[in-house]
Design an enzyme around this catalytic site. Structure first.
Site, mmCIF file in Angstrom:
data_model
loop_
_atom_site.group_PDB
_atom_site.id
_atom_site.type_symbol
_atom_site.label_atom_id
_atom_site.label_comp_id
_atom_site.label_asym_id
_atom_site.label_seq_id
_atom_site.Cartn_x
_atom_site.Cartn_y
_atom_site.Cartn_z
ATOM 1 C CE LYS A 187 -3.300 2.418 3.171
ATOM 2 N NZ LYS A 187 -2.995 2.288 4.581
ATOM 3 N N GLY A 189 4.113 0.972 -0.481
ATOM 4 C CA GLY A 189 4.889 0.951 -1.215
ATOM 5 C C GLY A 189 4.635 1.851 -3.042
ATOM 6 C CD GLU A 206 14.829 -4.369 -0.060
ATOM 7 O OE1 GLU A 206 15.596 -4.590 -0.366
ATOM 8 O OE2 GLU A 206 14.818 -4.204 0.973
ATOM 9 C CB CYS A 241 9.850 -9.549 4.572
ATOM 10 S SG CYS A 241 11.385 -9.701 4.726
HETATM 11 P P1 NAD Z 1 5.691 0.286 8.536
HETATM 12 O O1 NAD Z 1 4.047 1.395 8.702
HETATM 13 O O2 NAD Z 1 7.411 0.420 9.690
HETATM 14 O O3 NAD Z 1 5.979 1.401 7.148
HETATM 15 C C1 NAD Z 1 6.860 1.514 6.268
HETATM 16 C C2 NAD Z 1 7.558 3.068 6.073
HETATM 17 O O4 NAD Z 1 5.948 3.802 4.935
HETATM 18 C C3 NAD Z 1 7.853 3.614 7.688
HETATM 19 O O5 NAD Z 1 8.727 3.931 7.373
HETATM 20 C C4 NAD Z 1 6.251 4.536 7.363
HETATM 21 O O6 NAD Z 1 6.583 6.160 8.083
HETATM 22 C C5 NAD Z 1 6.097 5.127 6.351
HETATM 23 N N1 NAD Z 1 4.584 5.142 5.485
HETATM 24 C C6 NAD Z 1 3.632 4.306 6.285
HETATM 25 N N2 NAD Z 1 2.620 4.821 5.452
HETATM 26 C C7 NAD Z 1 2.614 5.851 4.712
HETATM 27 C C8 NAD Z 1 2.047 7.149 4.152
HETATM 28 N N3 NAD Z 1 0.941 7.311 4.293
HETATM 29 N N4 NAD Z 1 2.911 7.859 3.522
HETATM 30 C C9 NAD Z 1 4.471 8.074 3.319
HETATM 31 N N5 NAD Z 1 4.916 7.131 3.485
HETATM 32 C C10 NAD Z 1 4.215 5.748 5.134
HETATM 33 O O7 NAD Z 1 5.560 -0.977 7.390
HETATM 34 P P2 NAD Z 1 4.366 -2.083 7.514
HETATM 35 O O8 NAD Z 1 4.087 -1.300 5.692
HETATM 36 O O9 NAD Z 1 3.697 -2.024 8.015
HETATM 37 O O10 NAD Z 1 5.826 -2.667 6.997
HETATM 38 C C11 NAD Z 1 5.741 -4.361 7.011
HETATM 39 C C12 NAD Z 1 5.340 -5.035 5.458
HETATM 40 O O11 NAD Z 1 6.588 -4.614 4.700
HETATM 41 C C13 NAD Z 1 5.069 -6.461 5.329
HETATM 42 O O12 NAD Z 1 4.278 -6.269 4.249
HETATM 43 C C14 NAD Z 1 6.765 -7.320 5.009
HETATM 44 O O13 NAD Z 1 6.501 -8.240 4.421
HETATM 45 C C15 NAD Z 1 7.590 -6.094 3.922
HETATM 46 N N6 NAD Z 1 8.434 -6.116 4.671
HETATM 47 C C16 NAD Z 1 9.974 -6.278 3.318
HETATM 48 C C17 NAD Z 1 11.111 -6.621 3.299
HETATM 49 C C18 NAD Z 1 11.968 -6.900 2.733
HETATM 50 O O14 NAD Z 1 13.052 -7.013 2.413
HETATM 51 N N7 NAD Z 1 10.785 -7.295 0.880
HETATM 52 C C19 NAD Z 1 11.344 -6.763 4.327
HETATM 53 C C20 NAD Z 1 10.944 -5.968 5.252
HETATM 54 C C21 NAD Z 1 9.052 -6.169 5.244
#
Ligand code: NAD
Length: 427
Positions: A187, A189, A206, A241
């Site tokens: 989302k 991303g 990622e 992940c």
């Molecule tokens: P999160 O909520 O911490 O968000 C990640 C970052 O995005 C944070 O720094 C946050 O401040 C920013 N963010 C959040 N909402 C935003 C918005 N509306 N606008 C701009 N920036 C915003 O983390 P998350 O999304 O809950 O992470 C979990 C996900 O990450 C899972 O899907 C997991 O699979 C994935 N992940 C992937 C890897 C990989 O290497 N592929 C590694 C770890 C986690």
């Protein structure tokens, strides 16, 4: 934004391109990690109740390994590569010269908040860039520690931490960057990619997904159960992940697998898993509520064959196994990212490939078997970011090789911690 302007000026000065500067920053990362190991463990405990051995093994060793690898390989990475010329340009010579892009934005996530922040920063520095790190506000203790330590130990004219939540990240995304490295959900991303598109900035995303694990009747049951436990619950309570998300096995084999998992789970976390110091908690109440909603969905609430206990005050959920969940249930339609492990049963193990291929391409896919034919069919039929056979999650330590085969005669989790650390450092 003043911070970005300062980083642009530093980059323009050429300082970050030098070998010596890059080396000084890797050494600073190693120094801060060595001198503040206890603070890092404490911050991870505060954010996730992450057990000490997980903090050391996955986060601290991960950062040290990347910094040491960069120190070892930097000269080679910086050396221009000879390129072939053709008869038309004879007698010319050609080289591929690596050059830094400029100012990099790293937006990091909360599940491995120390290692996933530093790995991207190390990559940016290794290439000679300046960098802003935006750690996740959802892991506040680690975010604040990263800000303090990076400020104290690293060159603040070239590496900066900006703490904050959505408004601060949105403000950062309005700036022009030369590359954005984002780790987190699909989302967000999309938000990052859309913001980057305005400036035609390249991005590395990622993201997550549902990682399947196929368990064949020819797998070694005890070893399989222990390795599944390590990959699922022993990796941040499933908040990883590449953690296995759901199991595919045959109808007749499923009860045997459940028995083996339950037997081994008791050895790992005791009879009262919510009391175990070895189990991470759920990161916050909104993820806790999300996970309990998945368990309480009427399509699966009667399918819990083990676990299901939860404690709202400590944000802990016991290792939970659900048998024979329907594919249209909530739990099968989003990344679980927590300690719930559903099992889908199939008539023939080969049917698992169709179940996987009918869904989005997974980040990782796993197979447990001793059948050589099935191993070949798995590699041939399943496309994923990474594949492991008779292991889970371990392939991330041997990238860029894609598929990893390990023989089912040893279990990593039985090794003493020192030996595991040595192995990880070696890789
Ligand atoms: P999160 O909520 O911490 O968000 C990640 C970052 O995005 C944070 O720094 C946050 O401040 C920013 N963010 C959040 N909402 C935003 C918005 N509306 N606008 C701009 N920036 C915003 O983390 P998350 O999304 O809950 O992470 C979990 C996900 O990450 C899972 O899907 C997991 O699979 C994935 N992940 C992937 C890897 C990989 O290497 N592929 C590694 C770890 C986690």
């Amino acid at each position: 934004m003043a911070a970005v302007a300062e980083l642009r000026a530093t980059f323009a000065s050429g300082k970050t391109k030098s070998y010596d500067w890059r080396v000084s920053q890797f050494k600073a990362i190693l120094k801060l990690t060595n001198e503040h190991e206890k603070d890092i463990i404490e911050a991870l405990r505060s954010d996730l109740n992450k057990p000490e051995h997980e903090a050391i093994l996955y986060e601290i060793c991960g950062v040290k390994k990347s910094a040491k690898l960069s120190l070892k390989e930097l000269r080679r990475w910086m050396t221009p590569e000879k390129a072939k010329t053709s008869l038309i340009t004879f007698p010319s010579s050609a080289e591929l010269v690596s050059e830094p892009l400029g100012v990099i934005l790293v937006i990091s996530t909360w599940n491995y908040p120390f290692v996933l922040s530093f790995e991207a920063v190390i990559g940016a520095i290794a290439a000679g860039n300046t960098v802003v790190l935006k750690p996740s506000e959802i892991a506040p203790a680690t975010s604040s520690l990263l800000s303090k330590l990076i400020g104290e130990y690293m060159d603040s004219s070239a590496v900066k931490v900006v703490e904050g939540a959505v408004p601060e990240t949105t403000a950062l995304l309005e700036q022009k960057w030369d590359k954005i490295i984002y780790t987190g959900s699909e989302k967000v991303g999309r938000i990052v990619a859309a913001a980057a598109a305005k400036h035609l900035t390249p991005v590395i995303l990622e993201l997550g997904g549902k990682c399947p694990v196929i368990v064949d009747t020819k797998a070694n049951l005890e070893v399989t159960a222990r390795r599944l436990i390590l990959g699922k619950w022993g990796s941040n309570s499933g908040q990883t992940c590449v953690s296995p998300d759901y199991i595919l096995t045959t109808k007749e084999f499923a009860p045997k697998l459940v028995d083996a998992l339950v037997r081994e789970l008791k050895k790992f976390y005791g009879k009262e898993p919510l009391e175990s110091p070895d189990l991470s908690r759920i990161i916050n109440s909104s993820h806790f509520n999300r996970l309990t909603k998945l368990m309480d969905d009427e399509k699966v609430s009667g399918k819990i064959v083990h676990g299901g206990q939860r404690d709202k005050t400590t944000l802990k959920i016991a290792p939970t196994i659900l048998l024979d969940v329907p594919e249209d249930s909530l739990i099968m339609n989003e990344e679980i990212f927590g300690p719930l492990f559903p099992i889908i049963t199939v008539d023939k193990i080969e049917d698992s490939f169709n179940v996987i291929n009918a869904r989005e391409k997974p980040l990782a896919a796993y197979l447990f078997t001793n059948d050589e034919m099935l191993k070949g069919e798995f590699v041939e039929s399943v496309s994923a970011g990474g594949l492991s056979i008779n292991e889970t999650t371990l392939h991330v330590s041997v990238l860029p090789r894609v598929a990893i085969h390990t023989k089912a005669f040893f279990t990593l989790e039985q090794m003493p911690i020192i030996l595991r650390v040595v192995i990880l450092l070696y890789f």
